[in-house]
Design a protein around this motif. Structure first.
Motif, PDB file in Angstrom:
ATOM      1  N   ARG A 154     -10.756-111.613 -75.364  1.00 28.25           N
ATOM      2  CA  ARG A 154      -9.754-111.272 -74.367  1.00 28.25           C
ATOM      3  C   ARG A 154      -8.355-111.524 -74.912  1.00 28.25           C
ATOM      4  NH1 ARG A 154      -9.859-114.948 -69.437  1.00 28.25           N
ATOM      5  NH2 ARG A 154      -8.507-115.965 -70.917  1.00 28.25           N
ATOM      6  N   GLN A 155      -8.250-112.634 -75.623  1.00 26.58           N
ATOM      7  CA  GLN A 155      -6.982-113.006 -76.245  1.00 26.58           C
ATOM      8  C   GLN A 155      -6.489-111.897 -77.184  1.00 26.58           C
ATOM      9  OE1 GLN A 155      -4.472-115.117 -75.609  1.00 26.58           O
ATOM     10  NE2 GLN A 155      -6.082-116.434 -74.865  1.00 26.58           N
ATOM     11  N   ILE A 156      -7.399-111.380 -78.013  1.00 26.93           N
ATOM     12  CA  ILE A 156      -7.012-110.338 -78.969  1.00 26.93           C
ATOM     13  C   ILE A 156      -6.512-109.107 -78.230  1.00 26.93           C
ATOM     14  CG2 ILE A 156      -7.908-108.744 -80.718  1.00 26.93           C
ATOM     15  CD1 ILE A 156      -9.843-111.000 -81.538  1.00 26.93           C
ATOM     16  N   PHE A 157      -7.241-108.733 -77.201  1.00 25.80           N
ATOM     17  CA  PHE A 157      -6.841-107.558 -76.420  1.00 25.80           C
ATOM     18  C   PHE A 157      -5.458-107.761 -75.806  1.00 25.80           C
ATOM     19  CE2 PHE A 157      -7.008-105.438 -72.165  1.00 25.80           C
ATOM     20  CZ  PHE A 157      -7.001-104.141 -72.622  1.00 25.80           C
ATOM     21  N   LEU A 158      -5.264-108.914 -75.187  1.00 24.27           N
ATOM     22  CA  LEU A 158      -3.977-109.207 -74.543  1.00 24.27           C
ATOM     23  C   LEU A 158      -2.836-109.189 -75.548  1.00 24.27           C
ATOM     24  CD1 LEU A 158      -4.487-112.055 -71.937  1.00 24.27           C
ATOM     25  CD2 LEU A 158      -3.518-109.804 -71.592  1.00 24.27           C
ATOM     26  N   ILE A 159      -3.067-109.824 -76.702  1.00 24.30           N
ATOM     27  CA  ILE A 159      -1.983-109.934 -77.683  1.00 24.30           C
ATOM     28  C   ILE A 159      -1.629-108.562 -78.240  1.00 24.30           C
ATOM     29  CG2 ILE A 159      -1.455-110.850 -79.977  1.00 24.30           C
ATOM     30  CD1 ILE A 159      -2.773-113.435 -79.043  1.00 24.30           C
ATOM     31  N   THR A 160      -2.652-107.720 -78.444  1.00 22.04           N
ATOM     32  CA  THR A 160      -2.365-106.357 -78.892  1.00 22.04           C
ATOM     33  C   THR A 160      -1.458-105.656 -77.883  1.00 22.04           C
ATOM     34  OG1 THR A 160      -4.641-106.363 -79.644  1.00 22.04           O
ATOM     35  CG2 THR A 160      -3.465-104.281 -79.795  1.00 22.04           C
ATOM     36  N   LEU A 161      -1.821-105.778 -76.616  1.00 21.07           N
ATOM     37  CA  LEU A 161      -1.008-105.147 -75.575  1.00 21.07           C
ATOM     38  C   LEU A 161       0.411-105.699 -75.580  1.00 21.07           C
ATOM     39  CD1 LEU A 161      -3.185-104.893 -72.348  1.00 21.07           C
ATOM     40  CD2 LEU A 161      -2.377-103.060 -73.806  1.00 21.07           C
ATOM     41  N   LEU A 162       0.531-107.022 -75.657  1.00 25.50           N
ATOM     42  CA  LEU A 162       1.848-107.645 -75.605  1.00 25.50           C
ATOM     43  C   LEU A 162       2.710-107.179 -76.776  1.00 25.50           C
ATOM     44  CD1 LEU A 162       0.967-111.326 -74.591  1.00 25.50           C
ATOM     45  CD2 LEU A 162       1.879-109.520 -73.146  1.00 25.50           C
ATOM     46  N   VAL A 163       2.114-107.147 -77.975  1.00 25.19           N
ATOM     47  CA  VAL A 163       2.887-106.746 -79.150  1.00 25.19           C
ATOM     48  C   VAL A 163       3.354-105.305 -79.019  1.00 25.19           C
ATOM     49  CG1 VAL A 163       2.717-106.281 -81.617  1.00 25.19           C
ATOM     50  CG2 VAL A 163       1.825-108.408 -80.693  1.00 25.19           C
ATOM     51  N   LEU A 164       2.435-104.419 -78.605  1.00 26.64           N
ATOM     52  CA  LEU A 164       2.805-103.008 -78.445  1.00 26.64           C
ATOM     53  C   LEU A 164       3.939-102.870 -77.437  1.00 26.64           C
ATOM     54  CD1 LEU A 164      -0.597-101.124 -78.421  1.00 26.64           C
ATOM     55  CD2 LEU A 164       1.210-100.989 -80.125  1.00 26.64           C
ATOM     56  N   THR A 165       3.799-103.560 -76.312  1.00 25.53           N
ATOM     57  CA  THR A 165       4.822-103.459 -75.278  1.00 25.53           C
ATOM     58  C   THR A 165       6.171-103.942 -75.790  1.00 25.53           C
ATOM     59  OG1 THR A 165       3.097-103.938 -73.685  1.00 25.53           O
ATOM     60  CG2 THR A 165       5.332-104.072 -72.896  1.00 25.53           C
ATOM     61  N   MET A 166       6.153-105.077 -76.489  1.00 26.22           N
ATOM     62  CA  MET A 166       7.430-105.596 -76.984  1.00 26.22           C
ATOM     63  C   MET A 166       8.051-104.653 -78.009  1.00 26.22           C
ATOM     64  SD  MET A 166       7.342-109.667 -77.095  1.00 26.22           S
ATOM     65  CE  MET A 166       5.780-109.939 -77.858  1.00 26.22           C
ATOM     66  N   LEU A 167       7.203-104.072 -78.868  1.00 29.15           N
ATOM     67  CA  LEU A 167       7.730-103.126 -79.855  1.00 29.15           C
ATOM     68  C   LEU A 167       8.432-101.973 -79.147  1.00 29.15           C
ATOM     69  CD1 LEU A 167       4.988-102.909 -82.602  1.00 29.15           C
ATOM     70  CD2 LEU A 167       7.260-103.936 -82.733  1.00 29.15           C
ATOM     71  N   TRP A 168       7.784-101.448 -78.089  1.00 27.31           N
ATOM     72  CA  TRP A 168       8.406-100.335 -77.390  1.00 27.31           C
ATOM     73  C   TRP A 168       9.723-100.770 -76.738  1.00 27.31           C
ATOM     74  CZ3 TRP A 168       9.463 -99.924 -72.157  1.00 27.31           C
ATOM     75  CH2 TRP A 168      10.158 -98.755 -71.844  1.00 27.31           C
ATOM     76  N   MET A 169       9.703-101.957 -76.126  1.00 28.76           N
ATOM     77  CA  MET A 169      10.923-102.430 -75.462  1.00 28.76           C
ATOM     78  C   MET A 169      12.073-102.547 -76.463  1.00 28.76           C
ATOM     79  SD  MET A 169       9.720-105.394 -72.905  1.00 28.76           S
ATOM     80  CE  MET A 169       8.755-105.053 -71.469  1.00 28.76           C
ATOM     81  N   LEU A 170      11.770-103.097 -77.634  1.00 33.26           N
ATOM     82  CA  LEU A 170      12.817-103.224 -78.653  1.00 33.26           C
ATOM     83  C   LEU A 170      13.303-101.845 -79.072  1.00 33.26           C
ATOM     84  CD1 LEU A 170      11.342-106.126 -80.793  1.00 33.26           C
ATOM     85  CD2 LEU A 170      13.280-106.199 -79.224  1.00 33.26           C
ATOM     86  N   PHE A 171      12.371-100.917 -79.269  1.00 33.28           N
ATOM     87  CA  PHE A 171      12.747 -99.560 -79.637  1.00 33.28           C
ATOM     88  C   PHE A 171      13.664 -98.965 -78.580  1.00 33.28           C
ATOM     89  CE2 PHE A 171      12.144 -94.986 -79.224  1.00 33.28           C
ATOM     90  CZ  PHE A 171      12.466 -94.560 -80.497  1.00 33.28           C
TER      91      PHE A 171
END
Lengths: 551, 551
Positions: free
Chosen positions: B96-113
């Motif tokens: 679950r942790q891996i799934f969550l962290i993947t989502l969090l990283v993707l979201t943050m990347l988009w926000m920064l973009f």
């Protein structure tokens, strides 16, 4: 003064049905008379319109009140149904029964009042919403209503002499409601709006409570079959006080448990129709241009033939599955599952492929989007997406369970493949249908082309737009392919509807998920998700038919 | 040619944000130039507008695509989270942790973009929606973001050295997201709309998955505290692989479990704001008349004073409750509960009473309803009703449990009374707020009075309408009473927010429901319902403030 002719339309469509209606109606009042005479049966003189408006002004919060009633009944129903499932000692089925019967009686009383009093009045129904209550919904309602009626008969026959276990009221309900919805589902009620709104939300919440009760009962029943032996079953929930009083009991019981899924569908259908009626109360329907779609099949060939082949193949494997899955021999059961899985994967993959082709053609084909606001279409799209969630959730839970257990054995691999392909297919199909419903029909002059002509004096580059339409009007290869795709998808959805609707439950015959989640949880997921999935297939068939006619 | 000036407005408001935008924008293109220059920071020449429009035409289905992404992430998240709760062997917290962290990283990347690229572009944000991101939402976001940040720090400190148990990514997320929403929650993005829509639904679904995970974790934790002894707890779920590595462990653990509710609120706040942003992508904001509300308190006296007294009394009893409920002595615990129940019943009854007065005055006061379409207001109303369901469901489950067990003992009677009064109060308050938000403000010229003046040449009886407005303009006793009611309700909602938000959990301290439903079920109900209930109180405060300013 060019726009004066268009103005009332714009104002009228701005707020379909909420508190804002009052103001919008007020402003209509000051305009000479609607440019398009409303399509009405019965008195439609503008003098009447004004009177109706005056009467309705003070009741702005009626939709709010009816909403509050709906929420309260639903919450109470939810609490009662779940506690009667979790705590049999304090809340017996009898309590739930009393609550349900009170709701049913109240709903029927209101329906009778509406049919006998309200709808007979002169100015009650000035408009009919021609988009509401389409044929497929009505036909489904009658079919499922009939089967629900049968179920109730069987139930009463089973528990004869135990009036507190099941009551004749339940038999009357599907009859009254089906009759009511058949004749009145298109009404845009203008009289007694407060009462009608409240009555409609009462009907809506009754149907949803009946639905919850049926889903819970069915889940518990299925858990019992698998987990407990017969002696336990008799002393346990439901049967505790309602013991069977004669010989033919087991037969009746078997029969009515078979009919449960249809009853669940019936509640969903009735809820959808009631909700549309509620949205339409007090609505003033614009005179929509009714596109005369010409339905001819000579252009298309590949799609229907491939679809028909698929339906036949699906039916054959379905019959084989139903015969073999009940056998004692475990090998035969596995073989039945194998065939069922493979057939489903083939169907769904072909559907994904053809939907993809359709989507690509939509990308190539730059047709205009429809511009008119149409509440029924928005609701159609909402229902399509919402009901697809049922299948989505089953597939994702399957997927997680199979991946987590390592997908050992060919059946698990096939199950995994099926879940993945289904998710892809439903996503693509939703996209395809919604895109199709929002495009201008090819074979008619688009709705806003007329508007553009009106604007022509002010705008300069309208000619380009108009000529673009004329190009897209001639039947091209794109149009043919789109029709082929629609026809194929339509038939494929029919076979995907037939299989679960008539009792294919690979979710319970294949035990991977049952072991992974505990039994109760998987039961709840399938019993909530699958009826929505079945509803989705029927709805998709209807929507694809509409897309077919538009292209 | 009277209407030509009004026309563009009407067309623009007809379709706030969906596939229809394209057509509506097309028709604007042909009109000389918007009558009200849009309120923009940066380039707003009409030349730019046209370019933007041309660029956007082919992407009609972008909102559909982003919706499909959202549904898929949510369903997968739901399946993963529930299976990690029900089947700890196959799906460990690590998965679950891996799934969550993947989502969090993707979201943050988009926000920064978005912050670095998209929003810096010239024509990216032509309009700002001034109704979006109100102060209370932003302030709440920052507060809860800070507390979530603290929680993550504590978590990491607890599991130091076990990177797979908790990761620094989780610490960065609240910072990035709060920054992003603080500065961009009002943007109506016009560039990269496809990407932005998908990014926003990604953010939305990430927040909802984080919310689901937190609710599940908190439920399991609470079940553990009550049911299992300490030795079980260490070997069980969550702690199994993530054993604590140092001395201060228990302190940290206690601290972060206290902060869970705030994290849950944070996810809900962020979801609401992201959803509004998603609705606003590609939207063309009309230049709304910004009513200049004058905020003065000299008229009102009784409401605020009574409200303040209530807040003080509530705070005192709350502190007493928090002190006594942890004591060993059962009598003291019961006394604490007794005081808490009585205080709550008094508050809620007074609120019901004053709301009733407010509703009666609305009935007497026949003010016009607002006519303009305002997506933010519709969303506000939707959120209000949806979040009130949380409290509704808890109250109804309490009610059924208490009635079914016969309501023996004074605590049970009080619990029952509290549930009933709460249901009444929330129903009335929803009615009052929604009615208030849909009325024309008294102290300004109503929006459609101008429109009526424009119509004046065609209509005959406009004068009557106008004079009606002038009557309602003078500050009457009705207006004073409404303001008193609003002020009182506002303060009462604040104290009802404080108590559960800072840890009052009579639902678990009083054991009737725990015995009636099984523990897990009651836990799930409270842990899902209560955060929505808390959100409801905050939202009600904000909405009441708006109603206060309007009256």
């Amino acid at each position: 003064m060019i726009f004066c002719r268009k103005m009332p339309n714009v104002v009228m469509t701005a707020h379909p049905s909420n508190g804002g209606t009052v103001t919008q109606v007020d402003s209509i009042q000051h305009l000479p008379s609607p440019p398009h005479p409303p399509t009405v049966d019965g008195a439609s003189e503008s003098g009447h319109d004004v009177e109706v408006v005056k009467e309705r002004t003070p009741q702005g919060g009626e939709w709010l009140l009816s909403g509050i009633i709906c929420i309260n009944i639903l919450m109470l129903g939810c609490a009662l149904v779940s506690s009667s499932a979790f705590n049999v000692v304090a809340i017996t089925p009898v309590h739930r029964q009393i609550f349900l019967i009170t709701l049913l009686v109240l709903t029927m009383l209101w329906m009778l009042f509406y049919m006998v009093v309200t709808s007979r009045k002169d100015r009650a129904v000035l408009f009919k919403d021609r988009h509401a209550g389409p044929v497929w919904l009505k036909a489904g309602l009658v079919l499922f209503g009939l089967l629900s009626f049968l179920m109730d008969i069987f139930k009463i026959a089973t528990y004869v002499g135990y009036l507190h276990c099941d009551s004749p009221v339940k038999v009357a309900y599907p009859i009254v409601q089906t009759y009511f919805l058949w004749f009145h589902s298109r009404d845009c009620v203008q009289l007694h709006t407060s009462l009608t709104r409240c009555g409609l939300t009462l009907t809506l919440s009754t149907n949803l409570v009946v639905w919850m009760a049926a889903v819970t009962e069915e889940s518990i029943h299925q858990t019992e079959i698998t987990h407990l032996n017969i002696s336990m079953k008799v002393t346990n929930y439901g049967a505790k006080k309602c013991t069977c009083s004669h010989m033919a009991c087991e037969t009746f019981k078997e029969a009515f448990y078979y009919l449960y899924p249809f009853n669940i569908e019936y509640s969903l259908f009735a809820s959808a129709m009631t909700y549309i009626m509620w949205k339409n109360v007090g609505r003033i329907v614009e005179h929509h241009k009714h596109y005369k779609f010409n339905f001819y099949v000579k252009d298309v060939f590949v799609g229907p033939v491939a679809g028909l082949l698929l339906v036949v193949a699906g039916l054959v494997t379905f019959v084989l599955y139903k015969i073999n899955i009940l056998k004692e021999d475990k090998d035969k059961r596995n073989k039945a599952l194998l065939i069922h899985f493979i057939m489903n994967i083939v169907i769904v993959s072909l559907m994904s492929l053809s939907t993809m082709i359709g989507c690509i053609i939509y990308r190539l084909d730059r047709r205009e989007y429809v511009s008119d606001k149409n509440p029924t279409r928005s609701l159609d799209v909402g229902l399509l997406v919402a009901s697809s969630l049922g299948q989505f959730i089953i597939s994702y839970f399957s997927l997680v369970a199979t991946v987590a257990t390592g997908a050992q054995g060919y059946l698990n691999v096939l199950n995994l493949a099926w879940a993945v392909v289904l998710v892809v297919e439903i996503g693509l199909q939703n996209y395809f249908i919604i895109e199709g419903l929002h495009r201008e029909p090819i074979n008619v002059m688009p709705a806003n082309a007329r508007a553009f002509q009106d604007h022509a004096e002010m705008a300069n580059d309208v000619e380009g737009q108009i000529s673009r339409y004329s190009i897209s009007k001639k039947p091209s290869w794109k149009r043919r392919v789109l029709r082929e795709v629609c026809a194929f998808l339509l038939l494929a959805n029919i076979i995907l509807w037939i299989m679960p609707a008539f009792g294919a439950r690979p979710q319970f015959d294949h035990s991977a998920e049952i072991y992974f989640y505990n039994y109760t949880m998987w039961n709840a997921i399938v019993n909530i998700g699958l009826p929505f999935g079945i509803f989705y297939r029927m709805h998709a068939v209807a929507s694809l038919f509409e897309v077919y006619l538009r292209d």
